[in-house]
Design a protein around this motif. Structure first.
Motif, PDB file in Angstrom:
ATOM      1  N   PRO A 206       0.811  -1.221   0.000  1.00 29.50           N
ATOM      2  CA  PRO A 206       0.000   0.000   0.000  1.00 29.50           C
ATOM      3  C   PRO A 206       0.842   1.269   0.000  1.00 29.50           C
ATOM      4  CG  PRO A 206      -0.893  -1.603   1.544  1.00 29.50           C
ATOM      5  CD  PRO A 206       0.434  -2.147   1.087  1.00 29.50           C
ATOM      6  N   ILE A 207       1.926   1.278   0.775  1.00 31.11           N
ATOM      7  CA  ILE A 207       2.782   2.471   0.845  1.00 31.11           C
ATOM      8  C   ILE A 207       3.451   2.714  -0.504  1.00 31.11           C
ATOM      9  CG2 ILE A 207       4.852   3.477   1.884  1.00 31.11           C
ATOM     10  CD1 ILE A 207       4.106   2.048   4.473  1.00 31.11           C
ATOM     11  N   PHE A 208       3.995   1.645  -1.108  1.00 34.76           N
ATOM     12  CA  PHE A 208       4.620   1.782  -2.417  1.00 34.76           C
ATOM     13  C   PHE A 208       3.619   2.329  -3.419  1.00 34.76           C
ATOM     14  CE2 PHE A 208       5.284   0.153  -6.707  1.00 34.76           C
ATOM     15  CZ  PHE A 208       6.576   0.577  -6.972  1.00 34.76           C
ATOM     16  N   SER A 209       2.392   1.820  -3.380  1.00 31.27           N
ATOM     17  CA  SER A 209       1.377   2.244  -4.334  1.00 31.27           C
ATOM     18  C   SER A 209       1.064   3.732  -4.201  1.00 31.27           C
ATOM     19  CB  SER A 209       0.093   1.428  -4.146  1.00 31.27           C
ATOM     20  OG  SER A 209      -0.824   1.716  -5.165  1.00 31.27           O
ATOM     21  N   ILE A 210       0.929   4.204  -2.964  1.00 26.98           N
ATOM     22  CA  ILE A 210       0.646   5.629  -2.742  1.00 26.98           C
ATOM     23  C   ILE A 210       1.803   6.486  -3.260  1.00 26.98           C
ATOM     24  CG2 ILE A 210       0.358   7.418  -0.972  1.00 26.98           C
ATOM     25  CD1 ILE A 210      -1.192   5.311   0.667  1.00 26.98           C
ATOM     26  N   VAL A 211       3.040   6.080  -2.934  1.00 25.47           N
ATOM     27  CA  VAL A 211       4.219   6.826  -3.390  1.00 25.47           C
ATOM     28  C   VAL A 211       4.292   6.812  -4.909  1.00 25.47           C
ATOM     29  CG1 VAL A 211       6.745   6.874  -3.413  1.00 25.47           C
ATOM     30  CG2 VAL A 211       5.520   6.420  -1.274  1.00 25.47           C
ATOM     31  N   TYR A 212       4.067   5.642  -5.510  1.00 23.32           N
ATOM     32  CA  TYR A 212       4.093   5.522  -6.974  1.00 23.32           C
ATOM     33  C   TYR A 212       3.062   6.446  -7.615  1.00 23.32           C
ATOM     34  CZ  TYR A 212       3.033   3.535 -11.575  1.00 23.32           C
ATOM     35  OH  TYR A 212       2.792   3.388 -12.914  1.00 23.32           O
ATOM     36  N   CYS A 213       1.838   6.435  -7.083  1.00 25.66           N
ATOM     37  CA  CYS A 213       0.769   7.269  -7.645  1.00 25.66           C
ATOM     38  C   CYS A 213       1.114   8.751  -7.563  1.00 25.66           C
ATOM     39  CB  CYS A 213      -0.552   7.016  -6.903  1.00 25.66           C
ATOM     40  SG  CYS A 213      -1.287   5.407  -7.241  1.00 25.66           S
ATOM     41  N   ILE A 214       1.601   9.168  -6.408  1.00 27.05           N
ATOM     42  CA  ILE A 214       1.935  10.585  -6.228  1.00 27.05           C
ATOM     43  C   ILE A 214       3.046  10.991  -7.195  1.00 27.05           C
ATOM     44  CG2 ILE A 214       2.945  12.267  -4.630  1.00 27.05           C
ATOM     45  CD1 ILE A 214       1.407  10.820  -2.377  1.00 27.05           C
ATOM     46  N   ILE A 215       4.078  10.134  -7.342  1.00 23.64           N
ATOM     47  CA  ILE A 215       5.177  10.438  -8.262  1.00 23.64           C
ATOM     48  C   ILE A 215       4.665  10.565  -9.694  1.00 23.64           C
ATOM     49  CG2 ILE A 215       7.271   9.516  -9.343  1.00 23.64           C
ATOM     50  CD1 ILE A 215       8.014   8.328  -6.621  1.00 23.64           C
TER      51      ILE A 215
ATOM     52  N   SER B 292       3.291  13.879 -14.242  1.00 22.61           N
ATOM     53  CA  SER B 292       2.340  14.212 -15.310  1.00 22.61           C
ATOM     54  C   SER B 292       2.012  15.694 -15.325  1.00 22.61           C
ATOM     55  CB  SER B 292       1.056  13.398 -15.138  1.00 22.61           C
ATOM     56  OG  SER B 292       1.319  12.016 -15.218  1.00 22.61           O
ATOM     57  N   VAL B 293       1.814  16.263 -14.137  1.00 24.99           N
ATOM     58  CA  VAL B 293       1.492  17.687 -14.038  1.00 24.99           C
ATOM     59  C   VAL B 293       2.719  18.547 -14.327  1.00 24.99           C
ATOM     60  CG1 VAL B 293       0.854  19.515 -12.406  1.00 24.99           C
ATOM     61  CG2 VAL B 293      -0.472  17.400 -12.493  1.00 24.99           C
ATOM     62  N   ALA B 294       3.907  18.041 -13.976  1.00 24.46           N
ATOM     63  CA  ALA B 294       5.126  18.843 -14.095  1.00 24.46           C
ATOM     64  C   ALA B 294       5.797  18.739 -15.464  1.00 24.46           C
ATOM     65  CB  ALA B 294       6.125  18.430 -13.020  1.00 24.46           C
ATOM     66  N   ILE B 295       5.525  17.653 -16.230  1.00 29.52           N
ATOM     67  CA  ILE B 295       6.230  17.487 -17.507  1.00 29.52           C
ATOM     68  C   ILE B 295       5.286  17.409 -18.710  1.00 29.52           C
ATOM     69  CG2 ILE B 295       7.893  16.095 -18.801  1.00 29.52           C
ATOM     70  CD1 ILE B 295       9.102  15.273 -16.104  1.00 29.52           C
ATOM     71  N   PRO B 296       4.492  16.342 -18.866  1.00 24.61           N
ATOM     72  CA  PRO B 296       3.662  16.275 -20.083  1.00 24.61           C
ATOM     73  C   PRO B 296       2.657  17.406 -20.208  1.00 24.61           C
ATOM     74  CG  PRO B 296       3.726  14.145 -18.969  1.00 24.61           C
ATOM     75  CD  PRO B 296       4.336  15.129 -18.043  1.00 24.61           C
ATOM     76  N   SER B 297       2.039  17.807 -19.097  1.00 27.78           N
ATOM     77  CA  SER B 297       1.027  18.865 -19.170  1.00 27.78           C
ATOM     78  C   SER B 297       1.629  20.210 -19.589  1.00 27.78           C
ATOM     79  CB  SER B 297       0.304  18.988 -17.822  1.00 27.78           C
ATOM     80  OG  SER B 297      -0.666  19.999 -17.867  1.00 27.78           O
ATOM     81  N   PRO B 298       2.688  20.713 -18.927  1.00 28.48           N
ATOM     82  CA  PRO B 298       3.321  21.954 -19.406  1.00 28.48           C
ATOM     83  C   PRO B 298       3.908  21.819 -20.808  1.00 28.48           C
ATOM     84  CG  PRO B 298       4.017  21.457 -17.171  1.00 28.48           C
ATOM     85  CD  PRO B 298       3.282  20.253 -17.661  1.00 28.48           C
TER      86      PRO B 298
END
Length: 436
Positions: A76-85, A90-96
């Motif tokens: 569960p912890i890995f999944s949360i960290v993976y999702c946030i990353i 996505s917001v910091a690279i593909p979107s801009p």
């Protein structure tokens, strides 16, 4: 296989969320550089930019949850960290990147008086309006924007291919692996786990409650989107190859401006002066729909983390749009350069998770998930280090040596064979353990 109106609308919406800046600019130059071998690099490109993203959508059809469900078997912890990353990336690279590409290839050449900042503010203001009208996102994209994108693309590709002559071969021979790597840069595998969640939530909002009905709709919509991507990518790569005899790309330009110049020249050659207008509309729409998909998916995820709070949804969407405006002031090339180290770390993990989630559960137990993902991370580190440090440093030398020792390491796929071996060995271990 039966398809209805809603299936096509959802499939078109998926296509538009996948089809962004890189998807337009990368394939023609790939074909241009490949010449007569265009079909070889096209196969590689299609694997990483069509097949794997389609598998990601099919995994969503099976899981019918959020991105969290993709990695929860690791922990569960890995999944949360993976999702946030992934969402931050996505917001910091593909979107801009979509805003930067729109400005450099559409706004700046045609409206010289408009600044990059002003363009980005208007761009992400419109993105926010679409994201704000959450319940209408699929309909707006699938009914109106995607058909326009597809029509313009087919026109450029169709007319262009029928008006070209014999292909001239380049001096440098490109390989199948070059196509695979270029497909990496579309971000489509990551896009699959992001926009697949958008589709799930959209269908829930429309009242689709049964597992089988949603699985049916999502999987068939995925095939529609995948088929559309296959046709467009193959056509654009072929167009780039066939136009090599008629177009001389200015080698003094940066690689990204070369891609834009090539695409613009193909459009002009195929459609005349109106081609430039069509291309501007095409790039603007393709970039815009991708940004909408990214911001919507990110806002959906954080809304779910905070008890489905609509306030959190709007705050996340605003932050994503503001980040897009700020980071979008960098040029397209800089954004891609910053993103490469992250791509070569997170992409292999994402691909491994996609495959593990489409494999039957008896061959993808939590233990298998853990072993395969850990192995993938370890053997992706050398590629990541290569882009962070120079090869003349100690770390750079170490990373380079490791890459050379690994099968396919020099092609940036050193993680593939170790991960496959780890998958087989982990399943053998599970099988032997259950037999005791």
């Amino acid at each position: 296989m039966r398809f209805n109106k809603e299936t096509f609308i959802t499939g078109f919406a998926l296509f538009s969320m996948f089809f962004g800046a890189g998807n337009l600019l990368l394939p023609p130059m790939l074909g241009y550089n490949a010449g007569q071998d265009w079909y070889i690099v096209a196969i590689g490109f299609i694997i990483t930019a069509v097949v794997i993203p389609l598998l990601g959508i099919l995994a969503h059809a099976r899981l019918q949850g959020t991105m969290y469900d993709f990695a929860k078997k690791v922990s569960p912890i890995f999944s949360i960290v993976y999702c946030i990353i992934v969402y931050v990336i996505s917001v910091a690279i593909p979107s801009p990147r979509t805003a930067a590409a729109t400005y450099e290839t559409v706004i700046q050449p045609n409206f010289s008086g408009i600044s990059s900042l002003g363009s980005s503010i208007v761009y992400f203001g419109l993105v926010f309006l679409f994201v704000y009208n959450r319940s209408k996102v699929l309909s707006l994209l699938g009914k109106y924007l995607t058909p326009l994108i597809v029509c313009i693309l087919l026109l450029v590709i169709g007319v262009g291919l029928f008006s070209t002559e014999e292909i001239i071969n380049p001096t440098e021979k490109l390989t199948f692996f070059k196509g695979l790597i270029e497909g990496y840069q579309t971000f489509d595998a990551i896009g699959a786990v992001v926009v697949g969640g958008v589709v799930i939530i959209s269908l829930n909002m429309r009242g689709h409650s049964t597992y089988d009905a949603k699985k049916y709709l999502i999987s068939r919509s995925g095939f529609i989107a995948g088929f559309g991507l296959l046709i467009m990518y193959t056509g654009m790569i072929a167009a780039g190859a066939y136009f090599r005899s008629e177009i001389a790309v200015d080698e003094a330009l940066s690689s990204d401006l070369q891609r834009a110049q090539l695409l613009n020249t193909i459009s002009l050659s195929a459609l005349g002066t109106v081609g430039s207008t069509f291309l501007s509309v095409l790039i603007g729409l393709a970039c815009f729909t991708t940004a909408v998909g990214i911001i919507t998916g990110t806002a959906d995820y954080f809304k779910g983390l905070f008890n489905n709070s609509q306030k959190i949804y709007l705050i996340t969407a605003m932050i994503g749009c503001c980040a897009g405006v700020a980071i979008g002031q960098l040029n397209f090339s800089t954004i891609i350069h910053i993103g490469l180290p992250i791509i070569f770390m997170i992409y292999p993990i994402t691909i491994a998770l996609i495959f593990l989630n489409v494999i039957p559960e008896k061959f993808a137990t939590p233990f298998v998930f853990k072993i395969v993902v850990i192995t993938t991370i370890l053997f992706s580190i050398p590629d990541c280090i290569r882009f962070i440090t120079s090869e003349t440093t100690a770390f750079g030398n170490w990373a380079s040596d490791i890459r050379m020792l690994l099968p396919l390491g020099n092609e940036h796929f050193g993680w593939v064979l170790p991960s496959l071996i780890a998958y087989v060995l982990a399943n053998i271990f599970v099988f032997l353990k259950t037999k005791k």
